[in-house]
Scaffold this motif. Sequence first.
Motif, short mmCIF file in Angstrom:
data_model
loop_
_atom_site.label_atom_id
_atom_site.label_comp_id
_atom_site.label_asym_id
_atom_site.label_seq_id
_atom_site.Cartn_x
_atom_site.Cartn_y
_atom_site.Cartn_z
N LYS A 360 0.65 -36.35 -26.22
CA LYS A 360 0.22 -35.64 -25.02
C LYS A 360 1.21 -34.56 -24.60
CE LYS A 360 -3.39 -38.32 -24.75
NZ LYS A 360 -3.10 -39.45 -25.59
N TYR A 361 2.41 -34.56 -25.20
CA TYR A 361 3.38 -33.51 -24.89
C TYR A 361 3.19 -32.26 -25.75
CZ TYR A 361 6.09 -36.28 -21.59
OH TYR A 361 6.50 -36.99 -20.49
N ARG A 362 2.33 -32.35 -26.75
CA ARG A 362 2.05 -31.19 -27.60
C ARG A 362 0.55 -31.11 -27.86
NH1 ARG A 362 6.43 -30.69 -26.04
NH2 ARG A 362 8.35 -30.15 -27.16
N ALA A 369 -5.63 -32.10 -24.21
CA ALA A 369 -5.03 -31.50 -23.01
C ALA A 369 -5.54 -32.13 -21.73
CB ALA A 369 -5.29 -30.00 -22.99
N SER A 372 -3.79 -35.25 -21.08
CA SER A 372 -2.34 -35.11 -21.14
C SER A 372 -1.80 -34.86 -19.74
CB SER A 372 -1.95 -33.95 -22.06
OG SER A 372 -0.61 -33.57 -21.83
N TYR A 375 0.66 -31.86 -19.74
CA TYR A 375 -0.01 -30.56 -19.76
C TYR A 375 -0.64 -30.24 -18.41
CZ TYR A 375 -3.19 -26.74 -20.66
OH TYR A 375 -3.84 -25.53 -20.57
N CYS A 376 -1.38 -31.20 -17.84
CA CYS A 376 -2.06 -30.94 -16.56
C CYS A 376 -1.07 -30.61 -15.46
CB CYS A 376 -2.90 -32.16 -16.17
SG CYS A 376 -4.31 -32.47 -17.25
N VAL A 396 -4.38 -23.72 -23.67
CA VAL A 396 -3.85 -24.98 -24.19
C VAL A 396 -2.76 -24.74 -25.22
CG1 VAL A 396 -4.44 -27.04 -25.55
CG2 VAL A 396 -5.96 -26.28 -23.70
N LEU A 401 4.25 -23.06 -22.08
CA LEU A 401 4.13 -24.27 -21.27
C LEU A 401 4.96 -25.43 -21.81
CD1 LEU A 401 0.28 -24.25 -20.54
CD2 LEU A 401 2.12 -23.76 -18.92
N MET A 405 6.44 -28.74 -19.86
CA MET A 405 6.01 -30.10 -20.19
C MET A 405 7.19 -31.01 -20.47
SD MET A 405 2.48 -29.87 -22.42
CE MET A 405 2.76 -28.40 -23.39
#
Length: 501
Positions: A360-362, A369, A372, A375-376, A396, A401, A405
Amino acid sequence: MSQPTTESKPLLSHTIAEWACSLKYGHLSPQAIQAAKLFWFDSIGCALGGSQQEDAKILLKHYRAMNGGKADSRDSSTSLGMTNKGDRAMGGVHRKATAFVSGFKTNPVDAAFINGHMIRAMDYNDIYWKADPCHPSDLIAAPLALCESEGLSGKDLILATVIAYEIEMRLCEIGRPGVREYGWHHATLSAFAAPVAGGRALNLTPEQMVSAIGISASRTFCPGAVTAGKLTNMKNTVDPWAGRMGAESALLAREGFSGPEHIIDGKEGLFAVFSHVHYKGEPATFDGEGLVKDLPTSPKSHYRILDCGMKSFPIEALSHSPLTAMMKTVKDNSIKADNVKEIKVEVIARAADILGDPHKYRPDSKETADHSLPYCMAVGLVDGMVTPLQFREERVRDQSLIPIMDKIKVVANQEFEALFPKFQPSRVTITTNDGKSYSTRVDVPKGDPRDPMTEEEIAVKFNALGSDVIGKDQCKKLQKAIMTLESARKVDELLELTVRR
Protein backbone atom coordinates in the motif's frame (compact mmCIF):
# COMPACT_ATOMS: atom_id res chain seq x y z
CA MET A 1 -40.80 -30.03 0.99
CA SER A 2 -40.75 -30.98 4.62
CA GLN A 3 -38.36 -29.10 6.86
CA PRO A 4 -35.63 -31.41 8.14
CA THR A 5 -34.46 -30.44 11.56
CA THR A 6 -31.19 -30.23 13.40
CA GLU A 7 -31.75 -30.69 17.12
CA SER A 8 -35.50 -30.02 16.60
CA LYS A 9 -34.84 -26.70 14.88
CA PRO A 10 -35.55 -25.97 11.23
CA LEU A 11 -32.52 -25.39 9.07
CA LEU A 12 -31.71 -21.70 8.80
CA SER A 13 -32.28 -21.59 5.05
CA HIS A 14 -35.91 -22.57 5.69
CA THR A 15 -36.39 -19.88 8.33
CA ILE A 16 -34.91 -17.20 6.07
CA ALA A 17 -36.96 -18.39 3.10
CA GLU A 18 -40.24 -18.42 5.04
CA TRP A 19 -39.58 -14.90 6.30
CA ALA A 20 -38.55 -13.44 2.94
CA CYS A 21 -41.44 -15.02 1.04
CA SER A 22 -44.02 -13.81 3.55
CA LEU A 23 -42.74 -10.23 3.83
CA LYS A 24 -44.83 -7.76 1.84
CA TYR A 25 -44.33 -4.12 0.89
CA GLY A 26 -47.05 -3.17 3.38
CA HIS A 27 -44.94 -4.64 6.17
CA LEU A 28 -42.11 -2.17 5.59
CA SER A 29 -41.70 0.87 7.80
CA PRO A 30 -41.77 4.33 6.22
CA GLN A 31 -38.18 4.79 7.41
CA ALA A 32 -37.05 1.60 5.66
CA ILE A 33 -38.78 2.64 2.43
CA GLN A 34 -37.11 6.05 2.52
CA ALA A 35 -33.74 4.48 3.29
CA ALA A 36 -34.08 2.10 0.33
CA LYS A 37 -34.69 5.04 -1.99
CA LEU A 38 -31.73 6.97 -0.58
CA PHE A 39 -29.44 3.97 -1.03
CA TRP A 40 -30.63 3.61 -4.62
CA PHE A 41 -29.92 7.31 -5.13
CA ASP A 42 -26.40 6.87 -3.79
CA SER A 43 -25.84 3.58 -5.64
CA ILE A 44 -26.91 4.81 -9.07
CA GLY A 45 -24.70 7.86 -8.62
CA CYS A 46 -21.81 5.52 -7.88
CA ALA A 47 -22.74 3.48 -10.96
CA LEU A 48 -22.72 6.52 -13.23
CA GLY A 49 -19.21 7.33 -12.09
CA GLY A 50 -18.25 3.66 -12.10
CA SER A 51 -19.28 3.29 -15.73
CA GLN A 52 -16.27 5.39 -16.69
CA GLN A 53 -13.76 3.07 -14.99
CA GLU A 54 -11.60 0.91 -17.23
CA ASP A 55 -12.70 -2.38 -15.67
CA ALA A 56 -16.37 -1.48 -16.22
CA LYS A 57 -15.62 -0.77 -19.86
CA ILE A 58 -13.85 -4.12 -20.23
CA LEU A 59 -16.83 -5.98 -18.78
CA LEU A 60 -19.30 -4.15 -21.03
CA LYS A 61 -17.17 -4.92 -24.10
CA HIS A 62 -16.93 -8.57 -23.06
CA TYR A 63 -20.66 -9.06 -22.57
CA ARG A 64 -21.48 -7.29 -25.79
CA ALA A 65 -19.17 -9.73 -27.55
CA MET A 66 -20.75 -12.66 -25.68
CA ASN A 67 -24.12 -11.38 -26.88
CA GLY A 68 -22.96 -11.69 -30.47
CA GLY A 69 -21.49 -8.22 -30.76
CA LYS A 70 -24.89 -6.61 -31.08
CA ALA A 71 -25.24 -2.87 -30.65
CA ASP A 72 -27.29 -1.23 -27.90
CA SER A 73 -30.61 -2.63 -28.99
CA ARG A 74 -33.38 -1.12 -26.88
CA ASP A 75 -36.19 -3.38 -28.00
CA SER A 76 -38.00 -5.72 -25.65
CA SER A 77 -36.99 -8.86 -27.49
CA THR A 78 -36.95 -12.12 -25.64
CA SER A 79 -33.92 -13.31 -23.74
CA LEU A 80 -32.27 -16.43 -22.41
CA GLY A 81 -33.04 -18.51 -25.48
CA MET A 82 -36.77 -17.78 -25.81
CA THR A 83 -38.24 -17.44 -29.28
CA ASN A 84 -41.81 -16.39 -28.57
CA LYS A 85 -44.18 -15.49 -25.78
CA GLY A 86 -45.34 -19.06 -25.50
CA ASP A 87 -41.93 -20.32 -24.46
CA ARG A 88 -40.98 -20.58 -20.80
CA ALA A 89 -37.18 -20.65 -20.93
CA MET A 90 -35.91 -19.75 -17.46
CA GLY A 91 -39.33 -19.05 -16.02
CA GLY A 92 -40.89 -17.09 -18.85
CA VAL A 93 -38.66 -14.01 -18.82
CA HIS A 94 -40.06 -12.15 -21.80
CA ARG A 95 -37.91 -9.04 -21.77
CA LYS A 96 -34.31 -8.11 -21.52
CA ALA A 97 -32.67 -5.91 -18.88
CA THR A 98 -30.74 -2.68 -19.31
CA ALA A 99 -27.12 -1.88 -18.52
CA PHE A 100 -26.67 1.57 -17.01
CA VAL A 101 -25.31 4.40 -19.21
CA SER A 102 -24.78 2.39 -22.42
CA GLY A 103 -28.35 1.13 -22.65
CA PHE A 104 -27.03 -2.29 -23.68
CA LYS A 105 -29.85 -4.84 -23.52
CA THR A 106 -29.10 -8.34 -22.34
CA ASN A 107 -30.43 -11.09 -20.10
CA PRO A 108 -31.09 -10.12 -16.45
CA VAL A 109 -28.21 -12.23 -15.10
CA ASP A 110 -25.58 -10.41 -17.16
CA ALA A 111 -27.28 -7.04 -16.57
CA ALA A 112 -27.24 -7.67 -12.82
CA PHE A 113 -23.50 -8.28 -12.97
CA ILE A 114 -22.63 -5.35 -15.24
CA ASN A 115 -24.70 -2.88 -13.20
CA GLY A 116 -23.61 -4.32 -9.87
CA HIS A 117 -19.99 -3.91 -10.88
CA MET A 118 -20.59 -0.29 -11.91
CA ILE A 119 -22.08 0.41 -8.48
CA ARG A 120 -18.97 -1.11 -6.89
CA ALA A 121 -16.28 0.00 -9.35
CA MET A 122 -15.17 3.15 -7.53
CA ASP A 123 -15.41 1.71 -4.01
CA TYR A 124 -17.69 4.65 -3.29
CA ASN A 125 -20.91 2.82 -2.39
CA ASP A 126 -22.38 1.97 0.99
CA ILE A 127 -20.67 0.25 3.91
CA TYR A 128 -21.62 -1.85 6.93
CA TRP A 129 -18.95 -3.35 9.17
CA LYS A 130 -19.50 -5.56 12.17
CA ALA A 131 -17.73 -8.91 12.55
CA ASP A 132 -17.37 -8.74 8.76
CA PRO A 133 -17.70 -5.85 6.31
CA CYS A 134 -20.21 -5.68 3.49
CA HIS A 135 -21.55 -3.36 0.81
CA PRO A 136 -25.22 -4.40 0.47
CA SER A 137 -25.70 -2.27 -2.64
CA ASP A 138 -23.33 -4.67 -4.45
CA LEU A 139 -26.32 -7.04 -4.51
CA ILE A 140 -29.30 -4.85 -5.42
CA ALA A 141 -28.59 -4.65 -9.15
CA ALA A 142 -29.85 -8.25 -9.29
CA PRO A 143 -33.42 -7.55 -8.14
CA LEU A 144 -33.41 -4.42 -10.33
CA ALA A 145 -32.59 -6.47 -13.44
CA LEU A 146 -35.18 -9.09 -12.50
CA CYS A 147 -37.83 -6.43 -11.79
CA GLU A 148 -37.20 -4.91 -15.21
CA SER A 149 -37.22 -8.23 -17.08
CA GLU A 150 -40.37 -9.35 -15.25
CA GLY A 151 -42.22 -6.05 -15.66
CA LEU A 152 -42.42 -5.43 -11.90
CA SER A 153 -43.04 -2.23 -9.96
CA GLY A 154 -41.00 0.17 -7.88
CA LYS A 155 -42.59 -1.28 -4.74
CA ASP A 156 -41.35 -4.73 -5.73
CA LEU A 157 -37.83 -3.35 -6.09
CA ILE A 158 -37.97 -1.53 -2.74
CA LEU A 159 -39.11 -4.70 -0.99
CA ALA A 160 -36.33 -6.81 -2.53
CA THR A 161 -33.81 -4.09 -1.66
CA VAL A 162 -34.79 -4.01 2.01
CA ILE A 163 -34.55 -7.82 2.11
CA ALA A 164 -31.08 -7.74 0.53
CA TYR A 165 -29.85 -5.33 3.18
CA GLU A 166 -31.48 -7.26 6.03
CA ILE A 167 -29.91 -10.64 5.27
CA GLU A 168 -26.54 -9.35 4.07
CA MET A 169 -26.04 -7.19 7.15
CA ARG A 170 -27.14 -9.93 9.54
CA LEU A 171 -24.66 -12.33 7.96
CA CYS A 172 -21.91 -9.83 8.72
CA GLU A 173 -22.87 -9.74 12.40
CA ILE A 174 -22.84 -13.42 13.31
CA GLY A 175 -19.20 -14.53 12.91
CA ARG A 176 -17.14 -15.15 16.05
CA PRO A 177 -14.84 -13.67 14.73
CA GLY A 178 -15.78 -12.76 11.17
CA VAL A 179 -14.68 -14.77 8.15
CA ARG A 180 -12.31 -11.91 7.27
CA GLU A 181 -10.14 -12.93 10.22
CA TYR A 182 -9.67 -16.37 8.67
CA GLY A 183 -8.62 -14.96 5.31
CA TRP A 184 -11.98 -15.12 3.52
CA HIS A 185 -13.69 -12.29 1.67
CA HIS A 186 -17.21 -11.14 2.59
CA ALA A 187 -18.44 -12.11 -0.90
CA THR A 188 -18.55 -15.57 0.68
CA LEU A 189 -21.43 -14.33 2.83
CA SER A 190 -23.03 -12.28 0.04
CA ALA A 191 -23.64 -15.51 -1.84
CA PHE A 192 -26.17 -16.46 0.85
CA ALA A 193 -27.99 -13.11 0.77
CA ALA A 194 -28.14 -12.36 -2.95
CA PRO A 195 -30.50 -15.23 -3.89
CA VAL A 196 -32.93 -14.16 -1.16
CA ALA A 197 -33.28 -10.71 -2.72
CA GLY A 198 -33.46 -12.09 -6.25
CA GLY A 199 -35.87 -14.79 -5.19
CA ARG A 200 -38.23 -12.31 -3.56
CA ALA A 201 -38.32 -10.26 -6.77
CA LEU A 202 -39.35 -13.44 -8.61
CA ASN A 203 -41.94 -14.24 -5.92
CA LEU A 204 -40.45 -17.68 -5.30
CA THR A 205 -42.11 -20.15 -2.99
CA PRO A 206 -40.26 -20.93 0.26
CA GLU A 207 -39.19 -24.29 -1.20
CA GLN A 208 -37.76 -22.57 -4.27
CA MET A 209 -36.07 -19.93 -2.13
CA VAL A 210 -34.30 -22.59 -0.09
CA SER A 211 -32.94 -24.09 -3.30
CA ALA A 212 -31.89 -20.68 -4.59
CA ILE A 213 -29.82 -20.11 -1.44
CA GLY A 214 -28.24 -23.53 -1.80
CA ILE A 215 -27.46 -23.10 -5.51
CA SER A 216 -25.81 -19.71 -5.04
CA ALA A 217 -23.82 -20.45 -1.90
CA SER A 218 -22.55 -23.80 -3.19
CA ARG A 219 -20.01 -22.22 -5.50
CA THR A 220 -19.11 -18.74 -4.30
CA PHE A 221 -16.76 -19.08 -1.35
CA CYS A 222 -14.18 -16.34 -1.96
CA PRO A 223 -10.63 -16.14 -0.52
CA GLY A 224 -9.39 -12.87 0.92
CA ALA A 225 -6.56 -12.67 -1.62
CA VAL A 226 -8.72 -10.30 -3.67
CA THR A 227 -8.20 -7.54 -1.08
CA ALA A 228 -4.80 -8.59 0.27
CA GLY A 229 -1.49 -7.16 -0.92
CA LYS A 230 -1.45 -5.95 -4.51
CA LEU A 231 -5.02 -5.51 -5.70
CA THR A 232 -6.53 -6.22 -9.10
CA ASN A 233 -9.83 -5.68 -10.89
CA MET A 234 -11.27 -8.60 -8.96
CA LYS A 235 -11.37 -6.49 -5.80
CA ASN A 236 -14.49 -4.73 -7.07
CA THR A 237 -15.85 -7.74 -8.91
CA VAL A 238 -16.29 -10.64 -6.49
CA ASP A 239 -19.26 -9.19 -4.60
CA PRO A 240 -21.18 -8.14 -7.74
CA TRP A 241 -20.45 -11.66 -8.96
CA ALA A 242 -22.26 -12.95 -5.88
CA GLY A 243 -25.15 -10.70 -6.89
CA ARG A 244 -25.06 -12.24 -10.36
CA MET A 245 -25.19 -15.71 -8.82
CA GLY A 246 -28.16 -14.64 -6.74
CA ALA A 247 -30.11 -13.67 -9.86
CA GLU A 248 -29.22 -16.81 -11.78
CA SER A 249 -29.82 -19.10 -8.81
CA ALA A 250 -33.27 -17.61 -8.25
CA LEU A 251 -34.15 -18.13 -11.91
CA LEU A 252 -32.91 -21.72 -11.80
CA ALA A 253 -34.80 -22.44 -8.58
CA ARG A 254 -38.00 -21.15 -10.16
CA GLU A 255 -37.60 -23.81 -12.82
CA GLY A 256 -37.19 -26.57 -10.24
CA PHE A 257 -33.39 -26.79 -10.04
CA SER A 258 -32.45 -27.82 -6.52
CA GLY A 259 -29.70 -26.76 -4.12
CA PRO A 260 -28.63 -28.03 -0.69
CA GLU A 261 -30.97 -26.85 2.04
CA HIS A 262 -28.27 -27.52 4.66
CA ILE A 263 -25.78 -25.07 3.10
CA ILE A 264 -25.75 -22.79 6.17
CA ASP A 265 -26.00 -24.87 9.32
CA GLY A 266 -26.19 -28.48 8.14
CA LYS A 267 -23.64 -31.16 7.30
CA GLU A 268 -20.51 -29.60 5.75
CA GLY A 269 -22.30 -26.27 5.34
CA LEU A 270 -20.92 -22.81 6.17
CA PHE A 271 -20.87 -23.25 9.93
CA ALA A 272 -19.42 -26.76 9.83
CA VAL A 273 -16.66 -25.90 7.38
CA PHE A 274 -15.46 -22.95 9.43
CA SER A 275 -15.59 -24.91 12.68
CA HIS A 276 -12.43 -26.72 11.49
CA VAL A 277 -10.55 -23.41 11.32
CA HIS A 278 -8.87 -21.98 14.41
CA TYR A 279 -8.06 -18.35 15.15
CA LYS A 280 -5.93 -17.53 18.19
CA GLY A 281 -6.43 -21.09 19.40
CA GLU A 282 -10.22 -21.08 19.18
CA PRO A 283 -12.47 -22.60 16.49
CA ALA A 284 -14.63 -20.32 14.38
CA THR A 285 -18.25 -20.14 15.42
CA PHE A 286 -21.40 -18.44 14.19
CA ASP A 287 -24.42 -17.12 16.05
CA GLY A 288 -27.05 -18.94 14.01
CA GLU A 289 -29.84 -17.81 16.31
CA GLY A 290 -28.75 -14.22 15.85
CA LEU A 291 -29.06 -14.56 12.09
CA VAL A 292 -32.81 -15.00 12.29
CA LYS A 293 -33.68 -13.46 15.65
CA ASP A 294 -36.40 -10.78 15.50
CA LEU A 295 -36.59 -10.66 11.72
CA PRO A 296 -38.73 -7.59 10.93
CA THR A 297 -42.35 -8.26 10.02
CA SER A 298 -44.27 -4.99 10.39
CA PRO A 299 -44.05 -1.21 9.94
CA LYS A 300 -43.15 -1.01 13.63
CA SER A 301 -40.15 -3.32 13.26
CA HIS A 302 -36.56 -2.14 13.01
CA TYR A 303 -35.03 -2.87 9.61
CA ARG A 304 -31.25 -3.31 9.27
CA ILE A 305 -31.10 -1.00 6.25
CA LEU A 306 -31.40 1.91 8.72
CA ASP A 307 -28.07 0.86 10.26
CA CYS A 308 -26.06 0.95 7.02
CA GLY A 309 -23.72 3.82 6.20
CA MET A 310 -22.66 5.69 3.07
CA LYS A 311 -19.26 6.85 1.92
CA SER A 312 -18.27 10.48 1.69
CA PHE A 313 -14.90 9.47 0.16
CA PRO A 314 -14.33 6.93 -2.67
CA ILE A 315 -12.05 4.79 -0.53
CA GLU A 316 -12.01 1.68 1.66
CA ALA A 317 -14.39 2.05 4.60
CA LEU A 318 -11.88 1.98 7.45
CA SER A 319 -9.95 4.84 5.82
CA HIS A 320 -12.78 7.30 6.37
CA SER A 321 -12.19 8.05 10.04
CA PRO A 322 -8.42 8.62 9.75
CA LEU A 323 -8.79 10.66 6.58
CA THR A 324 -11.50 12.77 8.20
CA ALA A 325 -9.24 13.27 11.22
CA MET A 326 -6.28 14.31 9.07
CA MET A 327 -8.26 16.71 6.91
CA LYS A 328 -9.71 18.35 10.02
CA THR A 329 -6.24 18.64 11.61
CA VAL A 330 -4.77 20.19 8.47
CA LYS A 331 -7.65 22.65 8.07
CA ASP A 332 -7.84 23.69 11.72
CA ASN A 333 -4.09 24.32 11.95
CA SER A 334 -3.36 25.55 8.40
CA ILE A 335 -0.72 22.84 7.90
CA LYS A 336 1.08 22.70 4.54
CA ALA A 337 2.36 19.48 3.00
CA ASP A 338 5.95 20.69 2.79
CA ASN A 339 5.96 21.46 6.51
CA VAL A 340 5.03 17.92 7.61
CA LYS A 341 7.70 15.75 9.21
CA GLU A 342 5.54 12.76 10.14
CA ILE A 343 1.94 11.64 10.25
CA LYS A 344 1.13 8.96 12.79
CA VAL A 345 -2.14 7.15 12.10
CA GLU A 346 -3.61 5.03 14.89
CA VAL A 347 -6.33 2.62 13.81
CA ILE A 348 -7.74 -0.78 14.72
CA ALA A 349 -5.59 -3.80 13.88
CA ARG A 350 -7.51 -4.95 10.82
CA ALA A 351 -7.36 -1.47 9.32
CA ALA A 352 -3.58 -1.42 9.77
CA ASP A 353 -3.38 -4.86 8.17
CA ILE A 354 -5.61 -4.08 5.19
CA LEU A 355 -4.59 -0.49 4.55
CA GLY A 356 -0.98 -0.21 5.67
CA ASP A 357 0.86 -3.29 4.40
CA PRO A 358 4.02 -2.71 2.28
CA HIS A 359 2.16 -2.93 -1.06
CA LYS A 360 0.00 0.00 0.00
CA TYR A 361 3.04 2.30 0.17
CA ARG A 362 3.69 1.89 -3.55
CA PRO A 363 0.27 1.64 -5.21
CA ASP A 364 0.35 1.32 -8.97
CA SER A 365 -3.37 1.01 -9.67
CA LYS A 366 -6.62 2.61 -8.59
CA GLU A 367 -7.63 -0.66 -6.93
CA THR A 368 -4.59 -0.61 -4.63
CA ALA A 369 -4.64 3.17 -4.15
CA ASP A 370 -8.18 3.35 -2.79
CA HIS A 371 -7.24 0.65 -0.27
CA SER A 372 -3.97 2.40 0.62
CA LEU A 373 -4.11 4.58 3.72
CA PRO A 374 -0.66 6.08 2.98
CA TYR A 375 -1.78 7.09 -0.51
CA CYS A 376 -5.16 8.48 0.58
CA MET A 377 -3.56 10.50 3.37
CA ALA A 378 -0.73 11.76 1.17
CA VAL A 379 -2.92 12.81 -1.75
CA GLY A 380 -5.44 14.37 0.64
CA LEU A 381 -2.67 16.37 2.29
CA VAL A 382 -1.25 17.60 -1.00
CA ASP A 383 -4.45 18.11 -3.00
CA GLY A 384 -6.69 19.20 -0.14
CA MET A 385 -9.39 16.71 -1.21
CA VAL A 386 -9.96 13.04 -1.96
CA THR A 387 -12.38 12.57 -4.85
CA PRO A 388 -12.48 10.27 -7.89
CA LEU A 389 -10.00 12.67 -9.52
CA GLN A 390 -7.34 11.53 -7.05
CA PHE A 391 -7.57 7.96 -8.36
CA ARG A 392 -6.86 8.61 -12.00
CA GLU A 393 -3.87 6.64 -13.23
CA GLU A 394 -1.61 9.65 -13.71
CA ARG A 395 -2.22 10.79 -10.12
CA VAL A 396 -1.77 7.34 -8.60
CA ARG A 397 1.56 6.94 -10.38
CA ASP A 398 2.83 10.42 -9.47
CA GLN A 399 6.26 9.81 -7.95
CA SER A 400 6.14 13.09 -6.03
CA LEU A 401 3.71 11.50 -3.58
CA ILE A 402 6.17 8.78 -2.52
CA PRO A 403 8.16 10.94 -0.05
CA ILE A 404 4.86 12.02 1.53
CA MET A 405 3.64 8.43 1.83
CA ASP A 406 6.88 7.46 3.52
CA LYS A 407 6.17 10.01 6.26
CA ILE A 408 2.95 8.21 7.18
CA LYS A 409 3.19 5.60 9.93
CA VAL A 410 0.16 3.33 10.31
CA VAL A 411 -0.04 1.58 13.68
CA ALA A 412 -2.61 -0.59 15.47
CA ASN A 413 -4.08 0.82 18.67
CA GLN A 414 -5.30 -1.84 21.10
CA GLU A 415 -7.40 0.70 22.99
CA PHE A 416 -9.37 1.34 19.81
CA GLU A 417 -9.77 -2.39 19.16
CA ALA A 418 -12.15 -2.73 22.10
CA LEU A 419 -14.43 0.00 20.71
CA PHE A 420 -14.86 -1.57 17.26
CA PRO A 421 -17.29 -2.16 15.58
CA LYS A 422 -19.60 0.14 17.56
CA PHE A 423 -17.16 2.92 16.71
CA GLN A 424 -14.45 3.27 14.07
CA PRO A 425 -11.90 5.17 16.16
CA SER A 426 -8.85 6.73 14.58
CA ARG A 427 -6.32 9.25 15.82
CA VAL A 428 -4.05 11.20 13.54
CA THR A 429 -1.04 13.07 14.91
CA ILE A 430 0.82 15.39 12.58
CA THR A 431 4.31 16.47 13.58
CA THR A 432 5.66 19.47 11.70
CA ASN A 433 9.26 20.34 10.89
CA ASP A 434 9.41 22.79 13.80
CA GLY A 435 8.65 19.95 16.25
CA LYS A 436 5.02 20.85 16.99
CA SER A 437 2.37 18.14 17.08
CA TYR A 438 -1.32 18.37 16.27
CA SER A 439 -3.74 15.53 16.99
CA THR A 440 -7.37 14.76 16.15
CA ARG A 441 -9.50 11.74 16.98
CA VAL A 442 -12.59 10.71 15.01
CA ASP A 443 -14.88 7.86 16.09
CA VAL A 444 -17.78 8.24 13.65
CA PRO A 445 -17.10 9.22 10.02
CA LYS A 446 -19.54 11.26 7.95
CA GLY A 447 -22.08 8.95 6.34
CA ASP A 448 -22.36 6.71 9.39
CA PRO A 449 -26.03 6.28 10.46
CA ARG A 450 -25.17 8.42 13.49
CA ASP A 451 -24.03 11.21 11.15
CA PRO A 452 -25.96 10.32 7.98
CA MET A 453 -25.77 11.91 4.58
CA THR A 454 -28.95 13.81 3.73
CA GLU A 455 -30.67 13.66 0.35
CA GLU A 456 -29.11 17.03 -0.44
CA GLU A 457 -25.62 15.78 0.43
CA ILE A 458 -26.15 12.64 -1.63
CA ALA A 459 -27.29 14.86 -4.50
CA VAL A 460 -23.96 16.71 -4.43
CA LYS A 461 -22.13 13.37 -4.72
CA PHE A 462 -24.60 12.11 -7.34
CA ASN A 463 -24.25 15.16 -9.54
CA ALA A 464 -20.46 15.19 -9.25
CA LEU A 465 -20.38 11.60 -10.48
CA GLY A 466 -23.18 11.76 -13.02
CA SER A 467 -23.31 15.20 -14.60
CA ASP A 468 -20.50 14.54 -17.08
CA VAL A 469 -21.94 11.13 -17.89
CA ILE A 470 -25.65 11.76 -18.51
CA GLY A 471 -25.93 15.54 -18.08
CA LYS A 472 -27.16 17.77 -15.27
CA ASP A 473 -30.79 17.92 -16.42
CA GLN A 474 -31.04 14.15 -16.67
CA CYS A 475 -29.47 13.82 -13.22
CA LYS A 476 -32.31 15.91 -11.80
CA LYS A 477 -34.94 13.79 -13.56
CA LEU A 478 -33.25 10.62 -12.36
CA GLN A 479 -33.18 11.86 -8.77
CA LYS A 480 -36.92 12.51 -8.91
CA ALA A 481 -37.59 9.06 -10.39
CA ILE A 482 -35.56 7.36 -7.68
CA MET A 483 -37.06 9.32 -4.82
CA THR A 484 -40.62 8.56 -6.03
CA LEU A 485 -39.81 4.93 -6.83
CA GLU A 486 -42.76 3.57 -4.85
CA SER A 487 -45.16 5.16 -7.36
CA ALA A 488 -43.59 3.53 -10.43
CA ARG A 489 -45.76 0.82 -12.02
CA LYS A 490 -42.63 -0.50 -13.72
CA VAL A 491 -38.95 0.30 -13.26
CA ASP A 492 -38.41 0.93 -16.98
CA GLU A 493 -38.49 4.71 -16.71
CA LEU A 494 -35.82 4.69 -14.02
CA LEU A 495 -33.56 2.48 -16.16
CA GLU A 496 -34.12 4.65 -19.22
CA LEU A 497 -33.02 7.74 -17.30
CA THR A 498 -29.71 6.07 -16.48
CA VAL A 499 -28.88 5.79 -20.17
CA ARG A 500 -26.69 8.43 -21.81
CA ARG A 501 -28.61 10.26 -24.54
